[in-house]
Design a protein around this motif. Structure first.
Motif, PDB file in Angstrom:
ATOM      1  N   TYR A 199       0.842  -1.220   0.106  1.00  0.00           N
ATOM      2  CA  TYR A 199       0.061   0.022   0.068  1.00  0.00           C
ATOM      3  C   TYR A 199       0.944   1.247  -0.041  1.00  0.00           C
ATOM      4  CZ  TYR A 199      -4.986  -1.635   0.581  1.00  0.00           C
ATOM      5  OH  TYR A 199      -6.174  -1.971   0.075  1.00  0.00           O
ATOM      6  N   ALA A 203       1.104   4.205  -2.797  1.00  0.00           N
ATOM      7  CA  ALA A 203       0.644   5.300  -2.623  1.00  0.00           C
ATOM      8  C   ALA A 203       1.884   6.526  -2.767  1.00  0.00           C
ATOM      9  CB  ALA A 203       0.072   5.703  -1.307  1.00  0.00           C
ATOM     10  N   CYS A 234      -6.598   2.957  -0.806  1.00  0.00           N
ATOM     11  CA  CYS A 234      -5.310   3.570  -1.250  1.00  0.00           C
ATOM     12  C   CYS A 234      -5.124   4.530  -1.609  1.00  0.00           C
ATOM     13  CB  CYS A 234      -4.558   2.518  -2.087  1.00  0.00           C
ATOM     14  SG  CYS A 234      -2.788   2.801  -2.493  1.00  0.00           S
ATOM     15  N   LEU A 261      -3.055   0.619  -7.254  1.00  0.00           N
ATOM     16  CA  LEU A 261      -3.169  -0.600  -6.502  1.00  0.00           C
ATOM     17  C   LEU A 261      -4.083  -1.484  -7.239  1.00  0.00           C
ATOM     18  CD1 LEU A 261      -1.631  -2.386  -4.039  1.00  0.00           C
ATOM     19  CD2 LEU A 261      -3.334  -1.211  -2.638  1.00  0.00           C
TER      20      LEU A 261
END
Length: 332
Positions: A199, A203, A234, A261
């Motif tokens: 994650y 990001a 995300c 993601l």
């Protein structure tokens, strides 16, 4: 009845198996497999409904008596010939189990086309909606538990079946469910600590072509702001293409959202609004703080003579004049 494979229960659970594989194929955008398995599922569920009423409703209207004798338990036969999908649907409509629906007939024809290497679907045909609505009608007629039938696909089935949602909202909601499913498959068995890292990497602003701020790709200038993905939570990218700057791909949307993601995206204003992105969304930096566009931000492009200050100033003014779409911007 001597053949358990033609029992109501066997046909019902067989239909459910193909329904789930059809939904999985739809989540992966595998159109041919979706239409093939959706058609098989509907046919088996139709025959399950007929079998529950009477096994003899599975008989073809012509041919020898071998299947009749088999169903009656008189003597088994190696080759059982049951009614075709089209005739099964006709009998169900006579019984009141299904309403007349030409689109359901189209779904069966598409299924046959896939099987015979003649796959073609009209752009406006919503096979998923037809499949779910018809399945729900038969489940209700059989007085079965709809949530148990759809299982993990109940969310998409509910969304699709809801007549209250507008078409764009329904499609966005489906896309969210599909993105969640794909991500769930991808992260299955991954340790929690590793998921946190995945994650965080998705990001982050570490990839030049997929980060935040002002960018130029393929002649198209745009600004990328961090926004929470409605599917996986995300941090994705809300991308605003800047008008009157460069030459981008024909038909490129003014704004769109993309999550690196789970792959969820929204490529139209209606889809963005349905996904929770308001028309007045401001630009922001990687921390989420509001950003005002200025000519100075384009210094690098100006130095390389890709743009000139007057063109940039005109573009920023044009953007700020878009009926409150992205707030007020300075063109100093």
């Amino acid at each position: 009845m001597t053949d358990s494979s033609l029992s109501h229960e066997s046909l019902y659970w067989g239909a459910r198996k193909f329904a789930h594989s059809a939904m999985a194929a739809h989540a992966k955008n595998e159109e041919e497999i979706f239409h093939l398995h959706a058609g098989v599922s509907i046919e088996r569920l139709a025959k399950s409904t007929l079998s529950k009423k009477s096994p003899f409703l599975l008989l073809e209207g012509k041919g020898s008596d071998e299947t009749l004798l088999h169903l009656a338990g008189v003597r088994p036969t190696k080759k059982v010939r049951t009614v075709g999908a089209a005739q099964a649907l006709t009998r169900l409509r006579i019984m009141g189990a299904l309403p007349a629906n030409s689109e359901l007939d189209d779904l069966i024809e598409i299924r046959n086309g896939v099987a015979h290497l003649d796959f073609a679907v009209e752009e406006e045909f919503d096979g998923l909606a037809v499949f779910i609505q018809s399945t729900d009608a038969l489940i209700a007629y059989l007085n079965q538990d709809r949530s148990k039938y759809w299982g993990e696909w109940l969310g998409i089935a509910d969304i699709t079946a809801s007549q209250a949602l507008e078409a764009s909202a329904r499609e966005v909601a489906r896309n969210i469910e599909r993105a969640r499913y794909r991500l769930g498959q991808r992260l299955e068995g991954v340790p929690a600590g590793a998921i946190d890292i995945i994650y965080a990497n998705a990001a982050s602003d570490r990839e030049e072509g997929n980060g935040y701020g002002l960018t130029m790709m393929c002649g198209l200038y745009s600004y990328r702001s961090p926004r929470e993905c409605p599917a996986c939570r995300c941090t994705g990218r809300l991308i605003v293409n800047l008008p009157n700057l460069g030459v981008g791909p024909e038909g490129a949307p003014t704004r769109h959202f993309y999550c690196p993601l789970c792959g969820f995206d929204a490529n139209s204003e209606d889809a963005l609004l349905a996904a929770g992105f308001g028309a007045d969304e401001l630009f922001s930096d990687e921390t989420g703080e509001p950003v005002t566009l200025t000519v100075e931000m384009f210094t690098q492009f100006i130095q390389y003579e890709l743009l000139d200050p007057q063109t940039v100033s005109t573009a920023i003014n044009a953007l700020s004049a878009r009926s409150g779409a992205v707030g007020e911007f300075a063109a100093e």
